[in-house]
Design an enzyme around this catalytic site. Structure first.
Site, PDB file in Angstrom:
ATOM      1  N   GLN A  60      -6.108  -0.867   3.921  1.00  0.00           N
ATOM      2  CA  GLN A  60      -5.401  -0.623   5.243  1.00  0.00           C
ATOM      3  C   GLN A  60      -5.807   0.672   5.850  1.00  0.00           C
ATOM      4  OE1 GLN A  60      -1.236   1.093   4.944  1.00  0.00           O
ATOM      5  NE2 GLN A  60      -0.750  -1.076   5.270  1.00  0.00           N
ATOM      6  N   GLY A  76       7.008  -2.603  -3.408  1.00  0.00           N
ATOM      7  CA  GLY A  76       6.272  -1.542  -3.264  1.00  0.00           C
ATOM      8  C   GLY A  76       6.841  -0.624  -4.460  1.00  0.00           C
ATOM      9  N   ARG A  77       7.923   0.254  -4.326  1.00  0.00           N
ATOM     10  CA  ARG A  77       8.480   1.080  -5.042  1.00  0.00           C
ATOM     11  C   ARG A  77       8.953   0.459  -6.481  1.00  0.00           C
ATOM     12  NH1 ARG A  77      12.600   4.066  -1.426  1.00  0.00           N
ATOM     13  NH2 ARG A  77      12.552   1.779  -0.249  1.00  0.00           N
ATOM     14  N   CYS A  95       4.069   3.054   8.756  1.00  0.00           N
ATOM     15  CA  CYS A  95       4.394   4.332   8.065  1.00  0.00           C
ATOM     16  C   CYS A  95       5.282   5.302   8.857  1.00  0.00           C
ATOM     17  CB  CYS A  95       3.157   4.996   7.527  1.00  0.00           C
ATOM     18  SG  CYS A  95       3.533   6.608   6.879  1.00  0.00           S
ATOM     19  N   LYS A 106       1.169  -4.440   8.926  1.00  0.00           N
ATOM     20  CA  LYS A 106       2.202  -4.107   8.193  1.00  0.00           C
ATOM     21  C   LYS A 106       3.038  -3.323   9.380  1.00  0.00           C
ATOM     22  CE  LYS A 106       4.550  -2.872   4.023  1.00  0.00           C
ATOM     23  NZ  LYS A 106       5.162  -1.403   3.971  1.00  0.00           N
ATOM     24  N   PRO A 109       0.768  -1.139  -0.016  1.00  0.00           N
ATOM     25  CA  PRO A 109      -0.092   0.068  -0.125  1.00  0.00           C
ATOM     26  C   PRO A 109       0.720   1.227   0.029  1.00  0.00           C
ATOM     27  CG  PRO A 109       0.174  -1.051   2.117  1.00  0.00           C
ATOM     28  CD  PRO A 109       1.051  -1.831   1.379  1.00  0.00           C
ATOM     29  N   ASN A 142       9.124  -7.188   3.224  1.00  0.00           N
ATOM     30  CA  ASN A 142       9.209  -6.216   2.448  1.00  0.00           C
ATOM     31  C   ASN A 142      10.329  -5.189   2.736  1.00  0.00           C
ATOM     32  OD1 ASN A 142       7.564  -2.856   2.938  1.00  0.00           O
ATOM     33  ND2 ASN A 142       7.875  -3.918   0.966  1.00  0.00           N
ATOM     34  N   GLY A 143      10.586  -4.440   1.457  1.00  0.00           N
ATOM     35  CA  GLY A 143      11.927  -3.686   1.498  1.00  0.00           C
ATOM     36  C   GLY A 143      13.101  -4.086   0.444  1.00  0.00           C
ATOM     37  N   ASP A 144      13.348  -3.286  -0.416  1.00  0.00           N
ATOM     38  CA  ASP A 144      14.268  -3.263  -1.328  1.00  0.00           C
ATOM     39  C   ASP A 144      14.381  -4.312  -2.342  1.00  0.00           C
ATOM     40  OD1 ASP A 144      15.479  -1.138  -0.122  1.00  0.00           O
ATOM     41  OD2 ASP A 144      17.076  -2.477   0.715  1.00  0.00           O
TER      42      ASP A 144
END
Length: 330
Positions: free
Chosen positions: A73, A229-230, A103, A142, A19, A205-207
């Site tokens: 979410q 995500g990104r 967040c 999350k 999200p 999650n992450g990278d």
């Protein structure tokens, strides 16, 4: 073995779309779904906004049948507001409710919501319990590793939130203090996965921005699935490429230029359909540079695309890009 959240069967090793504020809206979710993502979430929604019927928050509840399974979410700092927001979100009929305890941005974390709850685990547990008790839907969370390097408390968080009824946990491998800088550290995620007390799915999650990372980290960190995500912004093909590699061990060639243009155009049309021409065109501007990343001397075209205000004019520029650049460059 299939990964399940409640009755939702996500297959063997699901890929989830993170999200992302101002990104994970229905138009973006549409192009990700077409490229094989297994589960998606709405942008995060303020509980205060929902209970006050704020137009922006209510609009984010829009979900469509083809998006399933999809989670809504929510975030907030007040337990009663979160309880009420859960009831409102449940009526929009998602497949699950997800709570944002990750967040890091100031106007969320500094108001006692998002990642700031990592500084008050007792309150986080109470809030989670209230949300679980306010809906018939599965509840997931999350979060991050902790508030900073001295308080990496996600191991305790995982146990305690599972105890009050969450059915899956996604962990971003950074602390709040790191924001999105530095490298994500998944080693704590693996420790949680190995904890014999933990029986719910754990997603990392992450990278994750390449097929190699997805494949290597799947093995190395033993997670049940990966949230991206990104890396999916302007490149929804990442889901199909990773899945193809998992299924065959072979690399799928990336999208050719005509496909990039087609998907960009689909995204734009969906954006206009959902938000109206003016807002739809305006909100699409952040995506162009990602859709055409790697194309030489693209800057002039991007400058045009982010200034134009009519669909016809944008289509003309996309047509021009198609004619000017050889497919080989894509």
């Amino acid at each position: 073995m299939a990964v399940k959240i409640g009755n939702i069967d996500l297959g063997n090793f699901p890929l989830l779309l993170a999200p992302m504020e101002d990104v994970s809206d229905p138009p973006f979710r549409f192009v990700c779904k077409q490229n094989g993502v297994d589960m998606m979430y709405t942008e995060f929604i303020s509980s205060e906004g929902l209970i006050r019927d704020a137009a922006k928050s209510v609009q984010k509840l829009d979900i469509f049948e083809y998006e399933r399974p999809i989670g809504i979410q929510i975030f907030g700092s007040n337990i009663d507001s979160m309880r009420e927001a859960t009831e409102i979100a449940s009526k929009a009929n998602p497949d699950l409710i997800d709570i944002n305890y990750g967040c890091p941005v100031k106007n969320v974390a500094c108001r006692g919501a998002g990642a700031s709850l990592l500084q008050d685990i007792d309150k986080m547990v109470k809030m989670t319990k209230a949300v679980v008790e306010s809906t018939h839907l599965p509840v997931t969370v999350k979060t991050r590793l902790g508030w900073d390097d001295n308080t990496k408390n996600v191991y305790e968080v995982a146990e305690r939130l599972q105890d009050v009824g969450i059915q899956a946990l996604t962990i971003h491998g950074r602390t709040r203090a790191q924001m999105y800088k530095g490298e994500a550290d998944w080693s704590l995620i693996r420790e949680i996965k190995r904890n014999p007390r933990i029986s719910i799915p754990i997603f990392g999650n992450g990278d994750v921005d390449s097929i190699e990372k997805a494949a290597n980290w799947r093995m190395e960190y033993e997670v049940d699935g990966i949230m991206i995500g990104r890396a999916a912004i302007g490149y929804p093909w990442i889901f199909r490429e990773i899945k193809h590699f998992f299924a065959t061990g072979e690399y799928l060639s990336g999208p050719i230029l005509s496909e990039r243009i087609d998907v960009c155009r689909t995204h734009l049309l969906k954006s206009i359909e959902w938000k109206g021409e003016k807002t739809g065109i305006f909100e699409m501007r952040r995506h162009y540079s990602n859709y055409f990343k790697g194309i030489p001397n693209f800057k002039d075209y991007r400058m045009q695309l982010v200034k134009l205000e009519s669909l016809n004019a944008i289509n003309e520029v996309l047509e021009d890009i198609s004619n000017k650049f050889d497919e080989v460059l894509a």
